[in-house]
Design a protein around this motif. Sequence first.
Motif, short mmCIF file in Angstrom:
data_model
loop_
_atom_site.label_atom_id
_atom_site.label_comp_id
_atom_site.label_asym_id
_atom_site.label_seq_id
_atom_site.Cartn_x
_atom_site.Cartn_y
_atom_site.Cartn_z
N VAL A 73 -42.94 -5.64 -36.74
CA VAL A 73 -42.50 -4.50 -35.92
C VAL A 73 -42.69 -4.84 -34.44
O VAL A 73 -41.80 -4.64 -33.62
CB VAL A 73 -43.27 -3.22 -36.30
N ALA A 74 -43.88 -5.39 -34.10
CA ALA A 74 -44.15 -5.79 -32.71
C ALA A 74 -43.17 -6.88 -32.26
O ALA A 74 -42.68 -6.86 -31.13
CB ALA A 74 -45.58 -6.29 -32.59
N ALA A 75 -42.88 -7.82 -33.16
CA ALA A 75 -41.96 -8.92 -32.84
C ALA A 75 -40.56 -8.37 -32.55
O ALA A 75 -39.88 -8.81 -31.61
CB ALA A 75 -41.90 -9.92 -33.98
N ALA A 76 -40.12 -7.39 -33.36
CA ALA A 76 -38.79 -6.79 -33.17
C ALA A 76 -38.70 -6.07 -31.83
O ALA A 76 -37.72 -6.21 -31.10
CB ALA A 76 -38.47 -5.83 -34.31
N ILE A 77 -39.76 -5.31 -31.48
CA ILE A 77 -39.78 -4.59 -30.20
C ILE A 77 -39.76 -5.60 -29.05
O ILE A 77 -39.01 -5.46 -28.09
CB ILE A 77 -41.02 -3.67 -30.10
N GLY A 78 -40.60 -6.65 -29.16
CA GLY A 78 -40.67 -7.67 -28.10
C GLY A 78 -39.39 -8.46 -27.94
O GLY A 78 -39.07 -8.93 -26.85
N ALA A 79 -38.63 -8.59 -29.04
CA ALA A 79 -37.35 -9.33 -28.98
C ALA A 79 -36.21 -8.46 -28.45
O ALA A 79 -35.07 -8.92 -28.35
CB ALA A 79 -37.00 -9.85 -30.37
N GLY A 80 -36.51 -7.18 -28.13
CA GLY A 80 -35.50 -6.29 -27.55
C GLY A 80 -34.63 -5.59 -28.56
O GLY A 80 -33.57 -5.07 -28.22
N ILE A 81 -35.07 -5.53 -29.83
CA ILE A 81 -34.29 -4.84 -30.86
C ILE A 81 -34.69 -3.36 -30.89
O ILE A 81 -35.88 -3.04 -30.86
CB ILE A 81 -34.56 -5.48 -32.25
N ASP A 82 -33.70 -2.48 -30.93
CA ASP A 82 -33.98 -1.05 -31.02
C ASP A 82 -34.26 -0.70 -32.48
O ASP A 82 -33.35 -0.53 -33.29
CB ASP A 82 -32.79 -0.23 -30.49
N ILE A 83 -35.56 -0.60 -32.82
CA ILE A 83 -35.94 -0.41 -34.23
C ILE A 83 -35.79 1.04 -34.69
O ILE A 83 -35.93 1.33 -35.88
CB ILE A 83 -37.39 -0.90 -34.49
N SER A 84 -35.51 1.96 -33.76
CA SER A 84 -35.42 3.38 -34.14
C SER A 84 -34.07 3.72 -34.80
O SER A 84 -33.93 4.76 -35.43
CB SER A 84 -35.63 4.27 -32.91
N LYS A 85 -33.09 2.84 -34.66
CA LYS A 85 -31.75 3.11 -35.22
C LYS A 85 -31.74 2.91 -36.74
O LYS A 85 -32.52 2.12 -37.27
CB LYS A 85 -30.72 2.21 -34.55
N PRO A 86 -30.84 3.59 -37.46
CA PRO A 86 -30.82 3.51 -38.94
C PRO A 86 -30.09 2.28 -39.48
O PRO A 86 -29.37 2.37 -40.47
CB PRO A 86 -30.11 4.80 -39.33
N CYS A 87 -30.24 1.15 -38.82
CA CYS A 87 -29.60 -0.08 -39.33
C CYS A 87 -30.68 -1.13 -39.58
O CYS A 87 -31.75 -1.10 -38.99
CB CYS A 87 -28.54 -0.59 -38.36
N GLY A 88 -30.38 -2.06 -40.48
CA GLY A 88 -31.37 -3.05 -40.90
C GLY A 88 -31.47 -4.24 -39.96
O GLY A 88 -30.45 -4.78 -39.52
N ASN A 89 -32.68 -4.63 -39.64
CA ASN A 89 -32.95 -5.83 -38.84
C ASN A 89 -33.97 -6.67 -39.59
O ASN A 89 -34.99 -6.16 -40.04
CB ASN A 89 -33.53 -5.46 -37.47
#
Length: 271
Positions: A73-89
């Motif tokens: 989760v921290a890596a996704a935020i740091g990489a600039g990915i918007d994790i709040s959206k309902p799509c898979g990363n």
Amino acid sequence: AVRPLKQGVISDYSITEQMIRYFIQKAIGKRSFKKPRICVCVPSGATEVEIKAVQDAAFQAGAREVFIVEEPVAAAIGAGIDISKPCGNMIVDIGGGTTDVAVISLGGTVVSTSIKVAGDDFDDAIVRYMRKKHNLLIGDRTAEEIGIGTCFNKSDNKKMEVRGRNLVTGLPKTIEITSEETEEALKDVSASIVEAVHRVLEQTPPELAADIAVRGIVLTGGGCLLHGLDQLIESKTGINTMTAEDPMTVVAIGTGQYLDYIDEAAKEKIN
């Protein structure tokens, strides 16, 4: 030099506490009277006991509040990915002690796995290979500095000189190794990481799997700097795999930004 953290968890409690206290003093100064809020990263497979040990160490070091965030989760935020959206990363975080593979959606982890195979194991694999194949003893630092290391076959076979101690004579020795040899040495470790990615993809809900097929897999952590790892995962899964910008620091940056993410989510709930 001592290592208070091994394979992503605390191995020496008192040294870890001292280390966190030093970091706090470095960040806010010794004269600050207000205790800080601390956000700490843990592997996605960390147990309740391991998480409690991290929290206790942070509180003992002088924290006012302690927030625990999973590494992907921290890596996704740091990489600039918007994790709040309902799509898979899909994030593959290859650190020093653990590799965390996770599918993230709506601000949380949907499917994840954590294996105790990562950057340190790459070094150990090269050390073992040099000992077995060339009777040469090298250290972890030398193994890490081998710049021709790869886990995916390349057309150009590079060569490099490696210095160590001959196990037969006990004297210093220099030998020449090729990138093909490093591929052979790292084969089993890289296969474990690919298998973990495969396992998480099998468990991913179909809608999120479709998103990952479009968006691709993001690699973070120092371990992903190994040459050819992105190509290996892409060849085995058929999904576009990319390395995050500045992968060494994205987890640390994301951990810092996680508190802002929590505050924003709290404000939205109030509104």
